[in-house]
Design a protein around this motif. Structure first.
Motif, mmCIF file in Angstrom:
data_model
loop_
_atom_site.group_PDB
_atom_site.id
_atom_site.type_symbol
_atom_site.label_atom_id
_atom_site.label_comp_id
_atom_site.label_asym_id
_atom_site.label_seq_id
_atom_site.Cartn_x
_atom_site.Cartn_y
_atom_site.Cartn_z
ATOM 1 N N THR A 1 0.465 4.303 0.405
ATOM 2 C CA THR A 1 0.273 5.254 1.505
ATOM 3 C C THR A 1 1.079 4.824 2.721
ATOM 4 O OG1 THR A 1 -1.976 5.505 0.696
ATOM 5 C CG2 THR A 1 -1.474 6.479 2.849
ATOM 6 N N ILE A 2 0.995 3.516 3.028
ATOM 7 C CA ILE A 2 1.710 3.006 4.201
ATOM 8 C C ILE A 2 3.203 2.909 3.905
ATOM 9 C CG2 ILE A 2 1.951 1.024 5.748
ATOM 10 C CD1 ILE A 2 -1.019 0.370 5.055
ATOM 11 N N ASN B 1 0.857 -1.185 0.000
ATOM 12 C CA ASN B 1 0.000 0.000 0.000
ATOM 13 C C ASN B 1 0.898 1.241 0.000
ATOM 14 O OD1 ASN B 1 -1.471 2.237 0.986
ATOM 15 N ND2 ASN B 1 -3.039 0.870 1.842
HETATM 16 C C1 LIG Z 1 -3.851 1.963 2.130
HETATM 17 O O1 LIG Z 1 -3.654 2.396 3.446
HETATM 18 C C2 LIG Z 1 -4.433 3.499 3.782
HETATM 19 C C3 LIG Z 1 -3.979 3.965 5.171
HETATM 20 O O2 LIG Z 1 -4.015 2.900 6.079
HETATM 21 C C4 LIG Z 1 -5.908 3.097 3.748
HETATM 22 O O3 LIG Z 1 -6.721 4.200 4.080
HETATM 23 C C5 LIG Z 1 -6.246 2.602 2.343
HETATM 24 O O4 LIG Z 1 -7.564 2.089 2.323
HETATM 25 C C6 LIG Z 1 -5.283 1.512 1.957
HETATM 26 N N1 LIG Z 1 -5.526 1.182 0.559
HETATM 27 C C7 LIG Z 1 -5.784 -0.062 0.158
HETATM 28 C C8 LIG Z 1 -5.988 -0.241 -1.295
HETATM 29 O O5 LIG Z 1 -5.869 -0.987 0.944
#
Ligand SMILES: *[C@@H]1O[C@H](CO)[C@@H](O)[C@H](O)[C@H]1NC(C)=O
Ligand SMILES: *[C@@H]1O[C@H](CO)[C@@H](O)[C@H](O)[C@H]1NC(C)=O
Ligand SMILES: *[C@@H]1O[C@H](CO)[C@@H](O)[C@H](O)[C@H]1NC(C)=O
Ligand SMILES: *[C@@H]1O[C@H](CO)[C@@H](O)[C@H](O)[C@H]1NC(C)=O
Length: 338
Positions: free
Chosen positions: A119-120, A117
């Motif tokens: 973002t992470i 992910n």
């Molecule tokens: C990726 O991580 C973010 C933060 O934890 C979350 O909000 C998002 O849903 C995640 N995306 C996926 C595709 O899992």
């Protein structure tokens, strides 16, 4: 007797527990402070199918880490699909594997080096390996982005070629980038010149020269040191032809030729069907055509096959045994037709 039965029952039930339930290991869920509810912050995957069980987390009353109640929720019943897996769930249920992260689609846990992910993952650079396991449809890495294989036309690397071969259906064998970086090829080892031809162990082969550098498709071994090798153009060779070099040069020619084997004296490549070398020819019989191609047609050059095809000889063999059978069959057939 009764005691033994009880002990056996205990052993069996223990086995069943260890086989059919498997509590997860510890995972950190953002926002879990001592006394908070893991179930509300950790997130569970959706398991579709028949006879499946819901996944859940053990509520944490004192600890700041959470554990999945029973990781067999991912496999119980007839599972048709899993979605919404996240890194925490994978961490808790990875067991002895390294499948710590959820893939990009949230459908499986994979052995990436960091979260799939973005973002992470934050500023952690992507690797080809992570692109491959996280997003198999974009398994190659170009710059800092995971890319689909069909979007790449130049600057191929061995890593991207291997990634694209491993994720293609069916799995491919073009694991290495050619020397120009314009395509992935079925070489037996890297085409990178610095890593080939310097020792006996990393020697070039004619097949690899053809795959890596089509303009120099033949291999030549160094005289000094004898362990070095290099790929050369076909027109630089005028003696010592080998079957492998003949085959490479025949394939690289435009149009391709049938001169795929070396003449018995190594002076040229010829269009025999099988090798001119008896050991490479194996049990394939000699024919007049192969004897003439391999040995030439000068007088006494052994240009004719012996009657049993086991060797070449200077004189034309008289009607062969198989020829007699053929004629007999023709006679029988014509008799039947009349
Ligand atoms: C990726 O991580 C973010 C933060 O934890 C979350 O909000 C998002 O849903 C995640 N995306 C996926 C595709 O899992
Ligand atoms: C959870 O977080 C603690 C503190 O940051 C860390 O020491 C521990 O290794 C983490 N556990 C896991 C399973 O990531
Ligand atoms: C790949 O190369 C190997 C070794 O040179 C060869 O045996 C094999 O037939 C090749 N496969 C294909 C599909 O060309
Ligand atoms: C080709 O001719 C040479 C010279 O006569 C002979 O020694 C050799 O055995 C011949 N090759 C074969 C395969 O018979």
């Amino acid at each position: 007797m009764q005691n033994k039965t009880i002990i056996i029952c205990l052993i069996i039930s223990q086995l069943l527990v260890s086989v059919f339930s498997s509590a997860g290991g510890q995972a950190n869920c953002t926002g879990v402070a001592a006394g908070t509810d893991c179930a509300s912050v950790c997130g569970v995957p959706t398991v579709a199918g028949t006879g499946t069980t819901a996944c859940s987390w053990v509520s944490s009353s004192t600890l700041t880490t959470c554990t999945v109640t029973d990781c067999t929720c991912l496999t119980t019943g007839t599972v048709t699909g899993i979605t919404n897996l996240n890194d925490q769930f994978c961490t808790s249920c990875k067991g002895s594997t390294s499948n710590t992260y959820a893939n990009g689609a949230g459908t499986a846990c994979v052995a990436a080096s960091a979260s799939c992910n973005s973002t992470i993952r934050g500023t952690t650079a992507w690797t080809v390996g992570d692109c491959t396991v996280c997003t198999p449809t974009t398994p190659a890495l170009v710059g800092s982005t995971c890319k689909a294989c069909n979007t790449i036309s130049s600057a191929w690397t061995d890593a991207n070629c291997a990634a694209c071969a491993s994720t293609s259906t069916p799995k491919g064998n073009t694991n290495f980038a050619n020397s120009a970086g314009t395509a992935c090829v079925n070489a037996s080892a890297t085409c990178a010149s610095g890593s080939r031809g310097t020792t006996a162990a990393n020697a070039w082969t004619a097949a690899d020269c053809l795959a890596c550098t089509p303009a120099t498709p033949a291999v030549q071994f160094g005289a000094s040191p004898a362990t070095t090798s290099s790929c050369v153009a076909c027109n630089t060779i005028n003696s010592g032809w080998t079957d492998a070099n003949c085959n490479s040069c025949a394939m690289a020619a435009s149009p391709q030729t049938k001169n795929i084997v070396a003449k018995a004296d190594g002076s040229a490549c010829v269009a025999a069907v099988f090798s001119c070398t008896q050991s490479a020819r194996g049990s394939n019989k000699w024919t007049n055509a192969d004897c003439a191609a391999c040995n030439g047609t000068a007088a006494n050059a052994n240009q004719y096959a012996s009657a049993d095809g086991s060797t070449c000889q200077a004189t034309q063999a008289s009607s062969t045994f198989s020829g007699q059978i053929f004629v007999s069959i023709l006679l029988v057939l014509s008799a039947l037709l009349i």
